[in-house]
Design a protein around this motif. Structure first.
Motif, PDB file in Angstrom:
ATOM      1  N   THR A 384       0.850  -1.193   0.000  1.00  0.00           N
ATOM      2  CA  THR A 384       0.000   0.000   0.000  1.00  0.00           C
ATOM      3  C   THR A 384       0.882   1.238   0.000  1.00  0.00           C
ATOM      4  O   THR A 384       2.095   1.172   0.273  1.00  0.00           O
ATOM      5  N   ASP A 385       0.265   2.388  -0.251  1.00  0.00           N
ATOM      6  CA  ASP A 385       1.020   3.641  -0.188  1.00  0.00           C
ATOM      7  C   ASP A 385       1.595   3.853   1.207  1.00  0.00           C
ATOM      8  O   ASP A 385       2.695   4.392   1.370  1.00  0.00           O
ATOM      9  N   SER A 386       0.861   3.421   2.236  1.00  0.00           N
ATOM     10  CA  SER A 386       1.351   3.602   3.601  1.00  0.00           C
ATOM     11  C   SER A 386       2.616   2.782   3.830  1.00  0.00           C
ATOM     12  O   SER A 386       3.538   3.219   4.527  1.00  0.00           O
ATOM     13  N   ALA A 387       2.684   1.561   3.261  1.00  0.00           N
ATOM     14  CA  ALA A 387       3.889   0.736   3.398  1.00  0.00           C
ATOM     15  C   ALA A 387       5.070   1.378   2.690  1.00  0.00           C
ATOM     16  O   ALA A 387       6.203   1.354   3.192  1.00  0.00           O
ATOM     17  N   ARG A 389       5.410   4.594   2.203  1.00  0.00           N
ATOM     18  CA  ARG A 389       5.789   5.745   3.022  1.00  0.00           C
ATOM     19  C   ARG A 389       6.683   5.312   4.185  1.00  0.00           C
ATOM     20  O   ARG A 389       7.671   5.966   4.504  1.00  0.00           O
ATOM     21  N   ARG A 390       6.313   4.217   4.846  1.00  0.00           N
ATOM     22  CA  ARG A 390       7.120   3.735   5.970  1.00  0.00           C
ATOM     23  C   ARG A 390       8.524   3.333   5.521  1.00  0.00           C
ATOM     24  O   ARG A 390       9.509   3.589   6.209  1.00  0.00           O
ATOM     25  N   TYR A 391       8.586   2.687   4.370  1.00  0.00           N
ATOM     26  CA  TYR A 391       9.887   2.259   3.832  1.00  0.00           C
ATOM     27  C   TYR A 391      10.790   3.476   3.633  1.00  0.00           C
ATOM     28  O   TYR A 391      11.948   3.498   4.062  1.00  0.00           O
ATOM     29  N   ALA A 392      10.240   4.509   3.008  1.00  0.00           N
ATOM     30  CA  ALA A 392      11.026   5.716   2.749  1.00  0.00           C
ATOM     31  C   ALA A 392      11.341   6.459   4.035  1.00  0.00           C
ATOM     32  O   ALA A 392      12.463   6.959   4.219  1.00  0.00           O
ATOM     33  N   ARG A 393      10.376   6.523   4.934  1.00  0.00           N
ATOM     34  CA  ARG A 393      10.611   7.263   6.177  1.00  0.00           C
ATOM     35  C   ARG A 393      11.624   6.555   7.062  1.00  0.00           C
ATOM     36  O   ARG A 393      12.473   7.195   7.679  1.00  0.00           O
ATOM     37  N   ASP A 394      11.558   5.229   7.136  1.00  0.00           N
ATOM     38  CA  ASP A 394      12.511   4.492   7.961  1.00  0.00           C
ATOM     39  C   ASP A 394      13.936   4.633   7.418  1.00  0.00           C
ATOM     40  O   ASP A 394      14.900   4.672   8.185  1.00  0.00           O
ATOM     41  N   ALA A 395      14.067   4.707   6.106  1.00  0.00           N
ATOM     42  CA  ALA A 395      15.388   4.896   5.507  1.00  0.00           C
ATOM     43  C   ALA A 395      15.879   6.323   5.714  1.00  0.00           C
ATOM     44  O   ALA A 395      17.089   6.557   5.864  1.00  0.00           O
ATOM     45  N   GLY A 396      14.980   7.274   5.724  1.00  0.00           N
ATOM     46  CA  GLY A 396      15.356   8.671   5.949  1.00  0.00           C
ATOM     47  C   GLY A 396      16.382   9.147   4.947  1.00  0.00           C
ATOM     48  O   GLY A 396      16.245   8.936   3.732  1.00  0.00           O
ATOM     49  N   ASP A 397      17.450   9.770   5.438  1.00  0.00           N
ATOM     50  CA  ASP A 397      18.456  10.303   4.527  1.00  0.00           C
ATOM     51  C   ASP A 397      19.367   9.219   3.950  1.00  0.00           C
ATOM     52  O   ASP A 397      20.295   9.520   3.196  1.00  0.00           O
ATOM     53  N   ARG A 431       7.302   4.836  -7.223  1.00  0.00           N
ATOM     54  CA  ARG A 431       6.236   5.160  -6.276  1.00  0.00           C
ATOM     55  C   ARG A 431       6.746   6.108  -5.183  1.00  0.00           C
ATOM     56  O   ARG A 431       6.037   7.034  -4.777  1.00  0.00           O
ATOM     57  N   ILE A 432       7.953   5.858  -4.718  1.00  0.00           N
ATOM     58  CA  ILE A 432       8.523   6.744  -3.706  1.00  0.00           C
ATOM     59  C   ILE A 432       8.693   8.147  -4.270  1.00  0.00           C
ATOM     60  O   ILE A 432       8.373   9.142  -3.604  1.00  0.00           O
ATOM     61  N   ALA A 433       9.186   8.235  -5.498  1.00  0.00           N
ATOM     62  CA  ALA A 433       9.390   9.549  -6.120  1.00  0.00           C
ATOM     63  C   ALA A 433       8.063  10.289  -6.283  1.00  0.00           C
ATOM     64  O   ALA A 433       7.972  11.496  -6.024  1.00  0.00           O
ATOM     65  N   LYS A 434       7.022   9.545  -6.678  1.00  0.00           N
ATOM     66  CA  LYS A 434       5.708  10.177  -6.870  1.00  0.00           C
ATOM     67  C   LYS A 434       5.143  10.663  -5.546  1.00  0.00           C
ATOM     68  O   LYS A 434       4.647  11.800  -5.434  1.00  0.00           O
ATOM     69  N   LEU A 435       5.214   9.810  -4.514  1.00  0.00           N
ATOM     70  CA  LEU A 435       4.706  10.210  -3.209  1.00  0.00           C
ATOM     71  C   LEU A 435       5.523  11.362  -2.626  1.00  0.00           C
ATOM     72  O   LEU A 435       4.986  12.242  -1.948  1.00  0.00           O
ATOM     73  N   GLU A 437       6.967  13.752  -4.257  1.00  0.00           N
ATOM     74  CA  GLU A 437       6.525  14.993  -4.899  1.00  0.00           C
ATOM     75  C   GLU A 437       5.248  15.506  -4.250  1.00  0.00           C
ATOM     76  O   GLU A 437       5.063  16.698  -4.048  1.00  0.00           O
ATOM     77  N   GLN A 438       4.373  14.593  -3.912  1.00  0.00           N
ATOM     78  CA  GLN A 438       3.081  14.986  -3.355  1.00  0.00           C
ATOM     79  C   GLN A 438       3.180  15.371  -1.878  1.00  0.00           C
ATOM     80  O   GLN A 438       2.498  16.272  -1.427  1.00  0.00           O
ATOM     81  N   GLU A 439       4.050  14.671  -1.134  1.00  0.00           N
ATOM     82  CA  GLU A 439       3.967  14.772   0.311  1.00  0.00           C
ATOM     83  C   GLU A 439       5.270  15.135   1.011  1.00  0.00           C
ATOM     84  O   GLU A 439       5.299  15.236   2.239  1.00  0.00           O
ATOM     85  N   GLU A 440       6.355  15.303   0.273  1.00  0.00           N
ATOM     86  CA  GLU A 440       7.650  15.567   0.893  1.00  0.00           C
ATOM     87  C   GLU A 440       7.942  14.517   1.960  1.00  0.00           C
ATOM     88  O   GLU A 440       8.015  14.795   3.159  1.00  0.00           O
ATOM     89  N   LEU A 441       8.151  13.275   1.518  1.00  0.00           N
ATOM     90  CA  LEU A 441       8.261  12.129   2.416  1.00  0.00           C
ATOM     91  C   LEU A 441       9.346  12.269   3.464  1.00  0.00           C
ATOM     92  O   LEU A 441       9.211  11.773   4.578  1.00  0.00           O
ATOM     93  N   ASP A 442      10.421  12.940   3.088  1.00  0.00           N
ATOM     94  CA  ASP A 442      11.524  13.017   4.037  1.00  0.00           C
ATOM     95  C   ASP A 442      11.224  13.946   5.199  1.00  0.00           C
ATOM     96  O   ASP A 442      11.991  14.020   6.153  1.00  0.00           O
ATOM     97  N   ARG A 443      10.101  14.663   5.144  1.00  0.00           N
ATOM     98  CA  ARG A 443       9.734  15.558   6.247  1.00  0.00           C
ATOM     99  C   ARG A 443       8.322  15.263   6.753  1.00  0.00           C
ATOM    100  O   ARG A 443       7.604  16.162   7.185  1.00  0.00           O
TER     101      ARG A 443
END
Length: 507
Positions: A384-387, A389-397, A431-435, A437-443
């Motif tokens: 899902t998009d939430s999964a 998001r978690r993948y990208a957020r857990d990786a962070g920088d 998918r990470i790149a698209k999200l 752009e929409q949500e600024e995942l790293d913040r």
């Protein structure tokens, strides 16, 4: 500028070189030009400094790495000089001439100075040795450049160019060893490694950095004396390991460390992987798999336009070090390594901390090791998009490094499987790149801040606010951005249920 003198034009130096080592060679025209260019690169400072020392009866020469690199056609940022003047005499000679002087290394015979923007280090002819239990060398000064070159680590670093006059000095055949791409010591390797055990690490580092081989007697001495590395400070070992990992061929350096028993005293987790079969049964062993991952990570590093990346390379080498501790045998000759990424992250943190790597490097490498298997739950894109998001957020920088490491970790020889994994990772990156752009995942933050939480719930700062904040963060990851009224309603509902549960537990 005076005409440069070389061995073929200077019988005294040539004859002495031949007497000491019959392999001593003569410079080619291209090498003569390289030496001239080296001296020119520090003109007119070098000429002035050489004249200054000579006029006071002192010797001065460019030595070691800069000479070696000039002859190899490699750029060098260092200007190392050597002299028969003791440190106090050096300070007296450059007083009033240098623009700045520093004495950080003076206890080891080194004086640093700056002249017209050029930084130089001048070291007194010296010898140094470790006592059996010491972590610091004992330094004694000399008066002869030949003796100074004799105590240097390898013949390719035991060449010098006198200032002024530009006489090339090569008493131990360094020029011939450069041609043959072999590392030898000026004297007996046992004596060299006893004087400074770190030279054992330096040998494998130069092999990786320059593409050289170790002379048989050097390899044998390194193997026999590898345990002497235990008296060397962790910081010095770390610095050599860092240079090795950032070299063009770190795999070669790691292989030599394992082959010669050096890794047992630096990265003991690496040789322990040799007998562990990979769970996919596609690789000779986890050790070979890890080296392949390192190679592939470097390929991707270049393809994506990145320079040599210490964190990425360490993570690639260490990503499976948890497997030996987690290996289990199940039915059907099946081998498993459950949670090896968690164990490996802890082991990586412990080892890199012991080697005195910075907290940033330790944290980044252990994060990558912990996350390197996360993608394998992606399947055929049903996350899902939430999964995502978690993948990208857990990786962070560390997300870009995680992308590279995860791709590099695919070493299967099954082309169809490799292509499928690559397509899946292409998909998750899109998918990470698209999200992003929409949500600024790293913040990503909850839709309500701490003050708003307190206002809505009518509470003061305390543990409840922190728990509410974490609840709203999970809500944000699950649903993406939400209307604040909807978020407030979810918060009130959560708080009512949470307080009710707390009340029942209190009864």
């Amino acid at each position: 500028m005076p005409n440069t003198e070389f061995p073929s034009e200077n019988d005294a130096v040539q004859n002495r070189s031949a007497e000491v080592n019959p392999r001593a060679g003569t410079l080619t025209g291209e090498q003569r030009a390289a030496i001239t260019e080296l001296v020119d690169s520090i003109e007119p400072v070098s000429e002035e400094l050489g004249d200054l020392f000579s006029s006071h009866g002192q010797q001065l020469a460019v030595v070691g790495g800069p000479v070696r690199d000039a002859l190899l056609g490699r750029a060098s940022n260092d200007v190392d000089l050597t002299t028969d003047a003791v440190p106090q005499r050096i300070l007296e000679l450059v007083d009033g001439w240098a623009d700045a002087v520093w004495t950080v290394g003076i206890e080891f015979g080194t004086v640093g100075l700056r002249k017209r923007g050029l930084q130089l280090e001048i070291t007194t002819y010296r010898s140094e040795a470790y006592s059996p239990e010491s972590r610091k060398p004992e330094v004694s000064y000399g008066t002869d450049i030949h003796d100074d070159l004799l105590r240097r680590d390898f013949t390719v670093n035991a060449m010098a160019v006198h200032l002024p006059g530009h006489e090339f000095v090569d008493p131990f055949g360094g020029l011939a060893d450069l041609r043959d791409k072999v590392l030898r010591t000026p004297g007996r390797p046992e004596d060299s490694f006893s004087d400074d055990p770190l030279r054992i690490m330096r040998a494998v580092r130069f092999a990786a950095q320059l593409g050289f081989t170790l002379a048989p007697e050097v390899a044998e001495a390194a193997r026999d004396m590898a345990d002497r590395l235990t008296i060397v400070s962790a910081e010095r070992v770390r610095d050599e390991l860092t240079k090795l990992m950032l070299s063009p061929d770190p795999r070669r350096g790691v292989e030599l460390m394992v082959e010669l028993g050096i890794a047992e005293h630096v990265l003991p987790e690496i040789p322990k992987m040799q007998l562990e079969i990979d769970e996919h049964h596609r690789h000779k062993d986890v050790y070979e798999h890890s080296l392949t991952v390192l190679d592939q990570a470097m390929d991707l590093e270049r393809e994506r336009g990145h320079g040599p990346d210490l964190v990425l390379r360490l993570a690639a080498l260490l990503h499976d070090i948890g497997k030996p501790k987690t290996r289990a045998f199940e039915g059907g000759n099946r081998v498993t390594f459950h949670h090896h990424e968690v164990v490996g992250a802890s082991m990586s943190r412990k080892r890199l901390t012991a080697l005195r790597f910075s907290k940033d490097v330790v944290g980044q490498v252990s994060t990558l090791v912990a996350l390197h298997l996360r993608f394998h739950g992606y399947g055929k894109g049903e996350w899902t998009d939430s999964a995502v998001r978690r993948y990208a957020r857990d990786a962070g920088d560390q997300l870009e490094r995680l992308h590279i490491l995860t791709r590099a970790d695919c070493t299967t020889r099954n082309r169809r499987k490799a292509a499928a994994l690559s397509r899946s990772y292409d998909d998750i990156e899109r998918r990470i790149a698209k999200l992003a752009e929409q949500e600024e995942l790293d913040r990503i933050r909850p839709d309500l801040d701490g003050n708003e939480i307190q206002e809505i719930l009518g509470v003061r700062p305390g543990p409840l606010v922190g728990k509410a904040y974490r609840f709203l963060l999970e809500l944000r990851l699950e649903n993406g951005p939400m209307d604040k009224d909807a978020v407030a309603a979810e918060l009130r509902s959560w708080a009512a249920e949470h307080l009710e549960q707390e009340g029942r537990r209190a009864q």
